[in-house]
Design a protein around this motif. Structure first.
Motif: not given
Length: 66
Positions: A18, A31, A34, A44, A62, A66
């Protein structure tokens, strides 16, 4: 999750790359885990042995991507 109707459409990624800061800023972080659930909450997870400011920065970023 296995019994959920969303289970076939959900995805779990480990060590997903990321961008760390807004706009990427040329920096990337990983990360640890996820969990992506369509039309549901995404998770996450960052696993560290000690608190790290960079890990907190990745988690904050994130939340928006995400």
């Amino acid at each position: 999750m296995r019994d959920s109707p969303l289970a076939p459409f959900s995805r779990v990624y480990k060590e997903l790359r990321l961008p760390v800061g807004p706009g990427g800023k040329g920096r990337y972080g990983w990360a640890d885990v996820v969990v992506w659930i369509p039309s549901g909450p995404n998770f996450v997870i960052e696993i560290d042995s000690v608190p790290k400011p960079a890990s907190a920065e990745k988690l904050v970023f994130a939340t928006g991507c995400v």
